[in-house]
Design an enzyme around this catalytic site. Structure first.
Site, PDB file in Angstrom:
ATOM      1  CD  GLU A 257     -11.521   1.648  -3.849  1.00 43.92           C
ATOM      2  OE1 GLU A 257     -11.299   1.034  -2.744  1.00 43.92           O
ATOM      3  OE2 GLU A 257     -10.524   1.769  -4.658  1.00 43.92           O
ATOM      4  CB  CYS A 291      -8.363  -1.215  -2.393  1.00 45.81           C
ATOM      5  SG  CYS A 291      -8.653  -0.868  -4.169  1.00 45.81           S
ATOM      6  CD  GLU A 390      -7.771  -3.149   2.820  1.00 43.66           C
ATOM      7  OE1 GLU A 390      -7.769  -3.020   1.605  1.00 43.66           O
ATOM      8  OE2 GLU A 390      -8.205  -2.178   3.388  1.00 43.66           O
TER       9      GLU A 390
END
Length: 487
Positions: A257, A291, A390
């Site tokens: 992940e 996330c 990100e």
């Protein structure tokens, strides 16, 4: 439950005992609000990994033989113990991670629900063993069995320690695997509680082993270990790719992940005030260290001004401060390293001349702590690094669109595909748009609801595999068919 004690500083939890670590370095554990060291943990090494893996390998056959119903009792035991020690665990999590008490409470409740869910899945697994397969060939019988993968290495991140470890540990134990768990060296204290719970509930020795240390000392040798049958990792793409490469050398299974740059689409028929609440929840929870943070705002030009006004009003009302104080909305970022990484994006925004609705300078930060104020930029070019990368902090980038088709196209124009949110006055329209988005979890007209029954994971560079739901259990199982003459 014990407090973090000095004599355990240089010890690892292996085979239900605290044993001296082979590592000689110590790592500082910080309180990100007070900027003080609250503990030190050992920086373990490959010898610790080898000892823990041997313990897990020895314990695995007996743990598998117990059956799902017996294993479920231990999973319920983890949930019961987390409930019993609720207040102290929440305080410990807030102190080590920096998240406000209310958010730490949500994390704990999510972890408890996960252990409960997989206790049920473990019981159901017994009923699935030996199921008949429908075959056309006369006189032949085929039955399906589900065997555990074996020994698993679980590498958890620092942003949601108790939650992400539960997502890995609960299904692994339910499946009959034994585990070596590596918490983040930044937030090792909440997960240390799991070792204490294992002793408290009488978990068989070797089923759970917990190793403190960094990626070089523990993560890398765990990923490379020949007796580790699967690695489950949550974290950065850079490290995830290294984990995958290490596992590939022995064709070991991986669940990854990884990163996200999730969009939130606000259509022209949305109520700006309600939309603003959902936008806020999607980006500023846990100081943006999520996330799945919906950090790319795609807003229809017809409601853009009203939405930005509503967001500015809500941002101005946020209280930044002590995570242990009631009424705190945003705590500090979890580490100085992460604060500095996010600050570099804010500096880049100034260099690029981005238009700020709120640039982080509109409020006075607490005197101490790794704080950054929530930030919002509008009309961000899609070529900007802030739009594409990100950031993992309280930074929201907005971009106006003129149509539904444009919103969908830009939402999907990313190397990531973990999650997305759609906000529309027409629920059916929201669901229809959601079906067009390339992401693993799509929310419509809601905050980010993460449920133990629904899968978690992403498309594209957001990872491989799924956690949670029956898919999370399947990730720790091998399918076996036994075929022969029918009775």
């Amino acid at each position: 439950m014990q407090s973090f004690s000095q004599q355990l500083i240089n010890q690892q939890f292996i085979n239900n005992q605290w044993v001296p670590s082979a590592g000689t370095r110590l790592l500082d554990v910080m309180n990100p609000y007070r900027e003080v060291r609250i503990a030190q943990v050992t920086a373990g090494d490959a010898a610790d990994v080898d000892t823990a893996v041997k313990a897990a390998k020895q314990a695995q056959p007996a743990w598998q033989a117990l059956g799902g119903s017996a294993r479920a009792k231990y999973l319920d035991g983890f949930a019961d113990a987390l409930v019993a020690h609720r207040d102290s665990i929440i305080t410990l999590s807030a102190t080590n991670n920096g998240k406000p008490l209310a958010e730490a409470g949500i994390d704990l409740d999510d972890a408890i629900a996960c252990y409960r869910y997989y206790a049920g899945q473990a019981r159901a697994l017994d009923a699935r063993q030996g199921e008949l397969v429908s075959v056309e060939m006369a006189g032949v019988e085929a039955r399906t069995y589900h065997d555990p993968v074996g020994v698993v290495g679980l590498i958890a991140p620092w942003n949601f320690p108790l939650v992400t470890s539960a997502w890995k540990l609960a299904p692994a134990l339910a499946a009959g695997c034994t585990a070596v768990l590596k918490p983040s060296e930044v937030t090792p204290l909440p997960e240390r509680v799991l070792a204490e719970i294992a002793l408290e509930i009488g978990l068989p020795a070797g089923v759970l082993n917990l190793l403190n240390g960094d990626g070089e000392g523990i993560g890398a040798p765990l990923s490379h270990h020949p007796d580790v049958d699967k690695i489950s990792f949550t974290g950065s793409n850079r490290v995830g790719e290294a984990v995958m490469q290490a596992a590939s050398a022995r064709t070991a299974s991986v669940s990854l992940e990884l990163g996200g740059k999730s969009p939130i689409l606000v259509m022209e028929d949305a109520d700006p005030g309600q939309a603003a609440d959902w936008v806020m929840a999607g980006i500023y929870f846990n100081a943006g260290q999520i996330c799945s943070a919906t950090s790319r705002l795609l807003v229809h030009e017809d409601v853009a001004e009203a939405l930005y006004s509503a967001l500015a009003e809500r941002m101005d009302a946020l209280t930044l401060g002590d995570p242990l104080a009631e009424g705190t909305d945003l705590g500090p970022l979890t580490s100085a390293k992460q604060r500095d990484a996010v600050q570099r994006y804010l500096d880049l925004a100034e260099q690029e001349g981005l238009t700020a609705v709120r640039d982080g300078k509109h409020c006075t930060l607490p005197e101490k702590g790794y704080f950054l104020a929530p930030t919002l930029y509008r009309d961000v070019p899609v070529e900007s690094r802030l739009w594409q990368e990100e950031i993992f902090g309280p930074v929201l980038c907005g971009h106006s669109v003129g149509s539904e088709a444009e919103a969908v196209q830009l939402a999907n124009d990313s190397v990531f595909g973990l999650a997305a949110t759609v906000i529309s006055g027409d629920p059916e329209r929201a669901k229809r748009i959601g079906r067009q988005l390339k992401a693993g979890s799509i929310w419509y007209n809601s905050e980010q609801l993460v449920l133990p029954e629904t899968g978690w994971g992403g498309f594209k560079r957001s990872g491989i595999g799924r956690e949670l739901g029956p898919w999370g259990l399947s990730a720790y199982l091998e399918v076996k068919h036994v075929i022969g003459p029918a009775d």
